[in-house]
Structures are given as C-alpha cells and as structure tokens.
Motif scaffolding. Structure first.
Motif, PDB file in Angstrom:
ATOM      1  N   GLN A 160       4.236   3.381  -1.727  1.00  0.00           N
ATOM      2  CA  GLN A 160       3.875   2.983  -3.178  1.00  0.00           C
ATOM      3  C   GLN A 160       3.866   1.254  -2.749  1.00  0.00           C
ATOM      4  O   GLN A 160       3.319   0.796  -2.277  1.00  0.00           O
ATOM      5  CB  GLN A 160       5.336   2.528  -3.544  1.00  0.00           C
ATOM      6  CG  GLN A 160       6.588   4.034  -3.953  1.00  0.00           C
ATOM      7  CD  GLN A 160       6.351   3.959  -4.807  1.00  0.00           C
ATOM      8  OE1 GLN A 160       6.321   3.220  -5.941  1.00  0.00           O
ATOM      9  NE2 GLN A 160       7.399   5.459  -5.541  1.00  0.00           N
ATOM     10  N   VAL A 161       2.404   1.106  -4.326  1.00  0.00           N
ATOM     11  CA  VAL A 161       1.891  -0.307  -4.042  1.00  0.00           C
ATOM     12  C   VAL A 161       2.476  -1.456  -4.004  1.00  0.00           C
ATOM     13  O   VAL A 161       2.020  -2.334  -2.655  1.00  0.00           O
ATOM     14  CB  VAL A 161       1.155  -0.160  -6.032  1.00  0.00           C
ATOM     15  CG1 VAL A 161       1.059  -1.589  -6.046  1.00  0.00           C
ATOM     16  CG2 VAL A 161       0.596   0.518  -6.132  1.00  0.00           C
ATOM     17  N   LEU A 162       3.774  -1.655  -4.319  1.00  0.00           N
ATOM     18  CA  LEU A 162       4.329  -3.285  -3.537  1.00  0.00           C
ATOM     19  C   LEU A 162       4.563  -3.001  -2.479  1.00  0.00           C
ATOM     20  O   LEU A 162       4.009  -3.850  -1.465  1.00  0.00           O
ATOM     21  CB  LEU A 162       5.520  -3.212  -4.247  1.00  0.00           C
ATOM     22  CG  LEU A 162       5.562  -3.743  -5.714  1.00  0.00           C
ATOM     23  CD1 LEU A 162       6.829  -4.012  -5.859  1.00  0.00           C
ATOM     24  CD2 LEU A 162       4.967  -4.692  -6.172  1.00  0.00           C
ATOM     25  N   ASP A 163       5.115  -2.005  -1.820  1.00  0.00           N
ATOM     26  CA  ASP A 163       4.937  -1.977  -0.289  1.00  0.00           C
ATOM     27  C   ASP A 163       3.511  -2.116   0.800  1.00  0.00           C
ATOM     28  O   ASP A 163       3.685  -2.683   1.798  1.00  0.00           O
ATOM     29  CB  ASP A 163       6.037  -0.375   0.300  1.00  0.00           C
ATOM     30  CG  ASP A 163       7.361  -0.492  -0.025  1.00  0.00           C
ATOM     31  OD1 ASP A 163       8.041  -1.418  -0.360  1.00  0.00           O
ATOM     32  OD2 ASP A 163       7.791   0.418  -0.168  1.00  0.00           O
ATOM     33  N   ALA A 164       2.793  -1.177  -0.256  1.00  0.00           N
ATOM     34  CA  ALA A 164       1.263  -1.289   0.683  1.00  0.00           C
ATOM     35  C   ALA A 164       0.813  -2.358   0.574  1.00  0.00           C
ATOM     36  O   ALA A 164       0.180  -3.134   1.746  1.00  0.00           O
ATOM     37  CB  ALA A 164       0.764  -0.084  -0.617  1.00  0.00           C
ATOM     38  N   ALA A 165       1.358  -3.566  -0.569  1.00  0.00           N
ATOM     39  CA  ALA A 165       0.937  -4.400  -0.624  1.00  0.00           C
ATOM     40  C   ALA A 165       1.729  -5.582   0.538  1.00  0.00           C
ATOM     41  O   ALA A 165       0.780  -6.635   1.568  1.00  0.00           O
ATOM     42  CB  ALA A 165       1.227  -5.242  -1.748  1.00  0.00           C
ATOM     43  N   LYS A 166       3.051  -5.396   0.935  1.00  0.00           N
ATOM     44  CA  LYS A 166       3.314  -6.197   1.762  1.00  0.00           C
ATOM     45  C   LYS A 166       2.911  -5.640   3.127  1.00  0.00           C
ATOM     46  O   LYS A 166       2.418  -6.275   4.567  1.00  0.00           O
ATOM     47  CB  LYS A 166       4.768  -5.858   2.330  1.00  0.00           C
ATOM     48  CG  LYS A 166       5.636  -6.839   1.049  1.00  0.00           C
ATOM     49  CD  LYS A 166       7.306  -6.389   0.771  1.00  0.00           C
ATOM     50  CE  LYS A 166       7.839  -6.934  -0.619  1.00  0.00           C
ATOM     51  NZ  LYS A 166       8.766  -6.155  -0.791  1.00  0.00           N
ATOM     52  N   GLU A 167       2.388  -4.471   3.129  1.00  0.00           N
ATOM     53  CA  GLU A 167       2.132  -4.108   4.471  1.00  0.00           C
ATOM     54  C   GLU A 167       0.305  -4.557   4.710  1.00  0.00           C
ATOM     55  O   GLU A 167       0.457  -4.924   6.178  1.00  0.00           O
ATOM     56  CB  GLU A 167       1.725  -2.564   4.785  1.00  0.00           C
ATOM     57  CG  GLU A 167       1.584  -2.118   6.336  1.00  0.00           C
ATOM     58  CD  GLU A 167       2.331  -2.088   6.989  1.00  0.00           C
ATOM     59  OE1 GLU A 167       1.681  -1.869   8.473  1.00  0.00           O
ATOM     60  OE2 GLU A 167       3.341  -2.182   7.071  1.00  0.00           O
ATOM     61  N   ALA A 168       0.055  -4.277   3.891  1.00  0.00           N
ATOM     62  CA  ALA A 168      -1.537  -4.851   4.146  1.00  0.00           C
ATOM     63  C   ALA A 168      -1.677  -6.447   5.069  1.00  0.00           C
ATOM     64  O   ALA A 168      -2.296  -7.024   5.881  1.00  0.00           O
ATOM     65  CB  ALA A 168      -2.320  -4.933   2.966  1.00  0.00           C
ATOM     66  N   ILE A 169      -0.735  -6.731   4.096  1.00  0.00           N
ATOM     67  CA  ILE A 169      -0.650  -8.652   4.282  1.00  0.00           C
ATOM     68  C   ILE A 169      -0.271  -8.379   5.988  1.00  0.00           C
ATOM     69  O   ILE A 169      -0.909 -10.144   6.810  1.00  0.00           O
ATOM     70  CB  ILE A 169       0.043  -8.931   3.342  1.00  0.00           C
ATOM     71  CG1 ILE A 169      -0.893  -9.340   2.042  1.00  0.00           C
ATOM     72  CG2 ILE A 169       0.549 -10.624   3.694  1.00  0.00           C
ATOM     73  CD1 ILE A 169       0.570 -10.748   0.889  1.00  0.00           C
ATOM     74  N   LYS A 170       0.999  -8.350   6.283  1.00  0.00           N
ATOM     75  CA  LYS A 170       1.458  -8.065   7.897  1.00  0.00           C
ATOM     76  C   LYS A 170       0.266  -7.753   8.596  1.00  0.00           C
ATOM     77  O   LYS A 170      -0.212  -8.271   9.324  1.00  0.00           O
ATOM     78  CB  LYS A 170       2.264  -7.149   7.322  1.00  0.00           C
ATOM     79  CG  LYS A 170       3.563  -7.525   9.062  1.00  0.00           C
ATOM     80  CD  LYS A 170       4.782  -6.370   9.210  1.00  0.00           C
ATOM     81  CE  LYS A 170       5.588  -6.639   7.728  1.00  0.00           C
ATOM     82  NZ  LYS A 170       6.787  -5.542   7.638  1.00  0.00           N
ATOM     83  N   ARG A 171      -0.445  -6.823   8.236  1.00  0.00           N
ATOM     84  CA  ARG A 171      -1.719  -6.517   9.165  1.00  0.00           C
ATOM     85  C   ARG A 171      -3.042  -7.435   8.933  1.00  0.00           C
ATOM     86  O   ARG A 171      -3.182  -7.438  10.489  1.00  0.00           O
ATOM     87  CB  ARG A 171      -2.697  -4.878   8.947  1.00  0.00           C
ATOM     88  CG  ARG A 171      -1.393  -3.881   8.752  1.00  0.00           C
ATOM     89  CD  ARG A 171      -1.258  -3.455  10.228  1.00  0.00           C
ATOM     90  NE  ARG A 171      -0.198  -2.072  10.464  1.00  0.00           N
ATOM     91  CZ  ARG A 171      -0.973  -0.738  11.147  1.00  0.00           C
ATOM     92  NH1 ARG A 171      -2.155  -0.654  11.335  1.00  0.00           N
ATOM     93  NH2 ARG A 171      -0.144  -0.123  10.747  1.00  0.00           N
ATOM     94  N   PHE A 172      -3.323  -7.723   7.646  1.00  0.00           N
ATOM     95  CA  PHE A 172      -3.796  -9.165   8.451  1.00  0.00           C
ATOM     96  C   PHE A 172      -3.637 -10.916   8.853  1.00  0.00           C
ATOM     97  O   PHE A 172      -4.549 -11.143   9.465  1.00  0.00           O
ATOM     98  CB  PHE A 172      -4.285 -10.053   6.550  1.00  0.00           C
ATOM     99  CG  PHE A 172      -5.056  -8.557   5.725  1.00  0.00           C
ATOM    100  CD1 PHE A 172      -6.129  -8.332   5.947  1.00  0.00           C
ATOM    101  CD2 PHE A 172      -4.561  -8.948   4.271  1.00  0.00           C
ATOM    102  CE1 PHE A 172      -6.469  -7.302   4.824  1.00  0.00           C
ATOM    103  CE2 PHE A 172      -4.947  -7.882   3.426  1.00  0.00           C
ATOM    104  CZ  PHE A 172      -6.263  -7.122   3.812  1.00  0.00           C
TER     105      PHE A 172
END
Length: 842
Positions: A390-402
């Motif tokens: 979901q969007v909010l979880d994806a945002a957190k995961e993307a930041i974690k990868r960055f």
C-alpha cells in the motif's frame, strides 16, 4: 412642546464627549478574571475612514458595550499604525513632511471615529511613528539579536522599483508589489531577518489550540508554513561527477519517474552550456518565480539541458534534466523528479514534451485513467520490490532502501522562510545598529534608545533619504569611539503591528509594557479584522508573541484567543459610455435603466464589487453621518448580513434604519408625553408581551455571543413591533421600553442613552447592567439550544427545558444533521449550558 422628530445631529453631538469620558472601561479591581479585551485592527492614518472601517469597528464596539453591560472589565483601545510608504510617497507628491501628513490625517480620522460614538479608551491611544512607541521595538530587536532570533545576511530579495524598497515574500502578490502594483525585480542585498522559521513547528502545531479562529484563516496559515514530509534523494548526473538532490513528498512513486526538473537558478545550471535560448528561457522563469510561490495556473514550460541522471534502482534507465518554470529554488531542494502518472503538474509537463508516463499505483477503486491518479491510497505496481505494498508502506520501504544505499534519507521541509524586515525608506522605525570598522556590526546600547529619525530630510533624490542624509548616519562607535555609520534601513511596518496589542495593556515609559498587567489582559479575547491579514499580520503577530515570550516579555503562547474576519462592504459599479468609472452619486435609476444625473446619458451598471477608490463605487461615511446619523449607519452595517459575510450597500437599507430609529424615538417620546391609559389591560396580553420580551432578551444575548448580530437586531425589531402594537399598562410599557433600550444600546448608543435620560433616569444607561431573562417567563416546554463544534454553531435544536446533560447528549446524537461533525472524532471536552449551548471541543 418637545419635537418627536429624531434630530440625530443634536443628539449625537450631545453624547460624543460623554463616550470619551465614560469609556475607560476597566476598573481599579486587580482581579481581571472577568476581563474582556476586544480589539479591532488599528488604523493606518490615510486621511479618511471608509465603510470597511465602520463595519469592523461597529462590530467591536457592539461587543465591548455588551460585555461591559454584562459586568466584565473591558479593554477597548484604538491607535494608529502610522509608519509606511504611503506617507512618504504623499510627502514627495505634496512637498510635506511625512510626520505632518500623518498627524493631519490622525486628527481628521479621530474626529470621524468620535462622531460614530465608538467606545474607545482614548487614554490608551498609541501612535507607532512616535519615538515613545518605537524605542521599545528597537529594544526588542536588540534582545532578538542577543537571542539569535535576528541576523543579517546577503540574499536575493524582492525589489519594488516604484516604492524603491525590499518586500517580504508575503508582500508580493502575483509577482507585483502589494501596494504599488509594480512588477517585482530580484536583487542581491544585505538584509536583516527575523528567524520566524525557528518557530515553524510551534506556529503550525498551535493552530490546533485556536478553536475560535475561522477555519479558512488557519488553513491559509498552514499552507503558508507548508510542512511537507518526504525524502531527499540524490540522483547521479551521467558523464560528470555531479549529483542533483531532489526532495519528494511521494518517494513511493520513484519507479514512475521519467524526468528531473530543476529551478532556473539551481547550482547545476553552471554545467549547462550557455546559449541565447537558455538565457531567454531563464529570464522568462524569473518572471514566473517573482511571486515567491508556486502558481498552479501557469503553463508548465521547460528547457532541456542536454544532461541526464541515472535512475537509482533501474539499471541503464536515464532521466532527462530540464529547467522548468514551475520549480523554485527556495522550495524543497530546488529540484523534483517527474512522475506524470501521479502528479498533475508533471502530467501536464510530460504531455507538453512527449515524455513517458508510467503508472505505478493501482487505485483501490475505479478511477479516471485519462488524468493522473494523485490519491494517497492504492497498491504499488510496476515497481519491483515495492509491488503489492500500500502507498504508505511503500513510501517507508522506499526511504529505507534510499538510506541503505546511502543515496537518500527521510526529510521534513517547510515552505516558510525567515522574515526580511529591512526596508530602504525613511518613514519607518530606524534599525538600532551601527557599523564600525574596528568593532564590526553592533547594536546600539539600550540606554541610547530611541534612535530617532532626523526631522530635516530631503525627498528630492532617488531611494532612501536616510542614506543620503549628510549627518544623521555618521556617529562615533559607542565601544571604541572611532568613526562609524548607522544602519539606514528601517523596519518593515509589520514590525509595529506585531506587538501593539500588548502596548495597549500598559503604556509604560521605561519599558514596552508592564509584564504583570499585560498578563492580566492578554491574550486578546476577541480580535476583529479583514481576511486579507490572514498571513502577514496575523502570522507575524503570532511569531512575535512567541519570540517575546522567549525573551522574557510575556508568558503567553498566542496573542488572540478569538478571531473574527468581517466581510467586505460592496456596491454596484458604474461606467459611462467612454468606459470611465462613475461614482454612485453621479448616476440615477429610472425604471430598468441607469442614467447620469447631469447629462441623462446611458450608464453601464456593472457587477456588485468590494468598495474601492479605483472603481469609484464608494460611499463616504461622513455623508451618511450628516444625512442619517451615526446610529443609523451602525445599525445598517450590522443588520443586513452576518458580520463574516459581505454586505451590499443599499440606499433603501440605510433609509430603513433611519426610519426604524425614528419610530422608536417617536414612540418613547409619545409615551412620555401621553402615558399609557389602559383601564382594564388584558392579563393574557400582558403576559404574552412580558414573555416575548424575556424571550427576546435570551435570544439577543445568545445572538451577540455567537456574533449573529444581524439576528440580534432582527429580534430587537420584533420586540419593538410587538411593543408598538400592544395595549398594556403604563408600568409594563415602561418596563419593556427599558428592556428595549438596554438591548439596542449596544448597537445605537446615542439613541438609547438619550431616551433613557428622557424617561427620567439619573444614572446613565452606560452604567446599567445587561438585562437577564426570567427563566420562568421563557418557553417552559422547550428551549432552542445552539450545538457548537469548537465554538462554532453547527445547529439549533429544540431540547426539553432544563433537561439534563445526558438527555441533551442523547438527543444531539439522534440529530442526523450533526452526524458529519461528530462521527469519528475524539471529544476532548464538553461544555453544556442548560437551555443555551452545548459545545463539543474535538
């Protein structure tokens, strides 16, 4: 024989001096728990008051008189926001000194205010252009310097070429000066700033503690502060060792990125090969960005730099770099990645330049596929390791990868910038700083304040007269004794209006105000002014209060508990056959047509718009006072619509108010002369009138408390009509007349005071208490109760008289129209006043 014609000129002149003496409302009682501080935004002395002033101040005066009658210790002051460019421009135009022009206008405008019967405590009058006022803000600035809240730096500023001064971002509207209307230019100058950004979080958070502020004002401030959560992402530029740092509030859309845009003045621009095309495009971008804000209505245009960045996760995927006119260097990082499938601006840009559009968020429900899907709900697709999230979880995961790759991090940014307070003009408060070659930039010692403006100045030259003054700016350094120069910039005039409400509380000579006395009166209980001040003045005043708190001046967090933004006064506009504006007194209506009074020529009747000098659709308050009286004008501007809505001026309306006042005057004088000789008054009719009078008292009291002043006046009219038509005893007639005069005194003080005296009372009506409704004479079956959410009335419902809180809550919960306000919210506090209000603080 006494005339029954209402002679407004004679009566209003008689009572004018009385208000000056009697309206120093506050008592000697040091216990001010029952205090009420009502404040209208103070006046700029431009020469004459206008109808907008009349409405604003009539609202405040009604509240002040009402609260005083209720037994409150009332503070109701007035003063003059007297510095500013108009005075200096007028001095240049008319060969007058700004101080002379200002004081002439103060004298004239004060005379007009007094003629309206406003209950100001003139013993507390302030003038911000006087050294006894501005020396205190000079001391505040020195304290701000010591606290690290004031600083100087060289920066790109908004330069008004007409007023020849710097403007804050808030003073630039659509790329033009807020006063001059001139196209703003960008200049690099050394300026003084106040660190309003140190309080950005608190300014934003404390808006939630202002339930009695209009929602639209709080929204405007939230948007201006502009908190954005997201991520900073570093994109590597292909072929050169450079990175472009991008801030994005939608990091989860990274796999939908198809281009990168930078601001025209981004530091990467130095790597772009010069060309006439590039220079021309950057010049156009400058014009777009002059307003200092992102305008959603501009066409999205870009210029390809010839460079690319590498996608952080997709090997061999390159994103072209554009300079774009919708990206600003002082917002975020001055660079964005474009995800056209999920951002409207990016979508428009991609269509313009035929760029790839990749969907990466699948809506949870059907959505329009022809426009970008911008909601923050949905499932990630076409996004590798983010797929299915979901969007909010994806945002957190993307930041974690960055962060794990060392190419980005979570970030919160704010749109709010520090407040530039330097102005390159004479008529303002001098900034108390000197420049010494040995000691550097240092503040003036407080014991040498005020730094006063020189009286002898020339306005013949271009720019700041202080800078060109032959002697004023040359001083000896107070630390080393060597030659030094003064700062010749003066403060932005919003500096003065950011703390004046505290000065009104106690006019000290050796300090800005007595902290203990100010603490008793502040915060202001009810502040009244135009919506146009929602960002600049109100935001600055909130910041100043917090800064003064941290410097030990105050112990409060917010300056104004309640805020009312009154609507505009409007009038139809008129033009002649040549397209020139005509004033209302130049035209006449004949049937369905409008004609000029003199030449009987056709007139084009235009839209009903806010009164303005430029369109000549103004009505001069002085003319109305002369013809109909102050009370008639006060009554009309309050009776025709709620205070927060626009009011359309109507000749019929003002005439109606005058006739109504005259009818009350005639009835009461007739009663005094002839009495009321009813031999066998009907007990039923007497009870009906008495009950109606007490119901009116209850209704009018509730209306004023809720700022429904037009409803209050309507209820008073109903009572007077009932009284005029009644056939009851002398005693009851007099009793109801007295109730009527007490109620209407808050709106038409001259009429009420005169008739109260004529009835035979020795003590003035101004000293009488507000009438209290006899609960036994109200409707014993039901009561109309205002249901409020955070102090704002959302419904009026019928409840059983004197019903319990539990019963009232149950009935409110069963009211369908209130469900949208109460469902899913957390009630922090419940205030229940039986038979009056039930207020949910959510």
């Amino acid at each position: 024989m006494e005339q029954t014609k209402y002679d407004h000129v004679k009566i209003e002149k008689k009572w004018q001096d009385f208000w000056d003496v009697s309206c120093t409302y506050q008592t000697n009682n040091n216990d001010l728990r029952e205090k009420y501080y009502v404040l209208e935004m103070f006046l700029y002395p431009s020469g004459k008051i206008h109808m907008g002033h009349v409405r604003n101040y009539a609202i405040g005066d009604t509240l002040a008189r009402f609260k005083k009658a209720q037994g409150f210790n009332v503070l109701h002051p007035m003063g003059w926001d007297a510095f500013g460019l108009p005075a200096e421009n007028a001095a240049i135009q008319h060969n007058l000194h700004p101080d002379d022009w200002t004081m002439e206008n103060v004298t004239e405008m004060k005379k007009q205010l007094r003629s309206l019967g406003f209950s100001y405590d003139w013993s507390r009058e302030i003038n911000t252009s006087k050294p006894e006022y501005y020396k205190h803000e000079q001391a505040m600035f020195i304290d701000f310097l010591q606290k690290g809240l004031a600083y100087q730096k060289e920066s790109i500023v908004n330069w008004d070429p007409v007023d020849c001064t710097v403007l804050a971002n808030e003073q630039v509207v659509d790329g033009k000066g807020w006063r001059s209307g001139a196209e703003i230019q960008k200049k690099k100058l050394k300026q003084w700033f106040l660190k309003i950004t140190d309080y950005k979080g608190e300014l934003l958070r404390d808006l939630d503690n202002l339930p009695n502020w209009p929602d639209n004002v709080k929204l405007m401030q939230r948007n201006w502060i502009g908190k954005s959560k997201g991520a900073l992402i570093n994109f590597e530029v292909v072929g050169i060792k450079e990175k472009i740092c991008v801030f994005s509030t939608r990091p989860e859309t990274i796999f939908g990125a198809t281009f990168v845009c930078i601001a025209y003045d981004h530091k990467f621009a130095k790597h772009i090969k010069p060309s006439d095309e590039k220079t021309k495009f950057i010049e156009n971008c400058k014009k777009v960005s002059e307003s200092g804000e992102l305008n959603p209505d501009i066409g999205k245009e870009g210029w390809f730099t010839g460079h690319y960045v590498a996608h952080p996760f997709l090997k061999d995927k390159l994103l072209p770099i554009y300079i774009a006119n919708y990206v600003l260097s002082d917002y975020g990082s001055g660079a964005v990645f474009g995800c056209p499938a999920h951002d409207e601006r990016d979508f428009e840009f991609a269509q313009q330049y035929n760029l790839e559009i990749l969907e990466v968020i699948k809506p949870l429900a059907d959505a329009d596929t022809k426009t970008p899907y911008t909601d923050s709900s949905g499932i990630l697709v076409n996004s590798e390791f983010l797929n299915g999230l979901q969007v909010l979880d994806a945002a957190k995961e993307a930041i974690k990868r960055f962060e794990s790759l060392g190419i980005g991090q979570e970030e919160t940014t704010y749109r709010l910038k520090d407040w530039g307070v330097s102005r390159q003009r004479y008529w303002g408060c001098p900034i108390p700083v000197i420049y010494c070659k040995s000691c550097g930039t240092i503040p003036v010692d407080k014991e040498h304040l005020p730094v006063e403006l020189p009286k002898e100045v020339s306005f013949d030259g271009y720019g700041n007269p202080l800078d060109a003054h032959p002697t004023w700016k040359h001083v000896k350094c107070h630390r080393c004794g060597k030659d030094a120069t003064r700062e010749t910039d003066t403060f932005d005039t919003f500096f003065e209006s950011s703390w004046y409400f505290a000065r009104f509380c106690s006019l000290e000579t050796d300090r800005a105000f007595d902290k203990k006395v100010a603490q008793k009166w502040l915060p202001v209980d009810q502040y009244i002014g135009g919506i146009e001040h929602a960002i600049m003045h109100l935001l600055y005043a909130r910041f100043f209060t917090k800064a003064l708190r941290d410097c030990g001046y105050l112990d409060i967090d917010e300056p104004f508990t309640g805020l009312l933004t009154q609507g505009m006064i409007c009038h139809r506009t008129f033009k002649d056959s040549q397209g020139k504006w005509l004033s209302p007194d130049q035209v006449v209506q004949k049937g369905d047509k409008w004609l000029t009074k003199e030449g009987n020529e056709d007139v084009l009747a235009g839209r009903i718009e806010k009164m303005s000098k430029s369109k000549k659709n103004i009505i001069d308050p002085s003319d109305i006072i002369a013809k109909y009286g102050a009370d008639s004008m006060r009554l009309f501007v309050l009776s025709d619509s709620p205070p927060t809505r626009d009011l359309e001026w109507s000749d019929e309306g003002i005439e109606g108010s005058y006739k109504y006042i005259s009818s009350i005057y005639k009835f009461v004088l007739g009663f005094i002369k002839e009495g009321k000789k009813v031999e066998n008054p009907s007990l039923e009719e007497e009870l009906k009138l008495k009950k109606f009078a007490h119901q009116t008292i209850a209704a009018v009291t509730a209306d004023i408390e809720d700022f429904a002043l037009n409803k209050a006046i309507a209820n008073i009219r109903k009572l007077s009509n009932k009284l005029f038509a009644s056939n009851v005893s002398f005693e009851l007639t007099k009793e109801v007349i007295e109730m009527l005069l007490k109620l209407i005194s808050a709106f038409t003080p001259h009429l009420a005071a005169e008739l109260w005296e004529k009835i035979g009372h020795k003590q003035s009506l101004h000293e009488q208490s507000w009438p209290i409704a006899d609960a036994g004479l109200l409707d014993n079956e039901t009561a109309k109760v205002a249901v409020q959410i955070n102090g704002k009335t959302r419904a009026l419902i019928e409840l059983p008289y004197d019903c319990s809180e539990e019963h009232a809550l149950a009935l409110v919960n069963d009211t369908e129209s209130l469900n949208k306000y109460l469902s899913g919210v957390q009630v922090k506090k419940l205030i229940y006043v039986s038979n009056k209000i039930i207020n949910f603080v959510v």
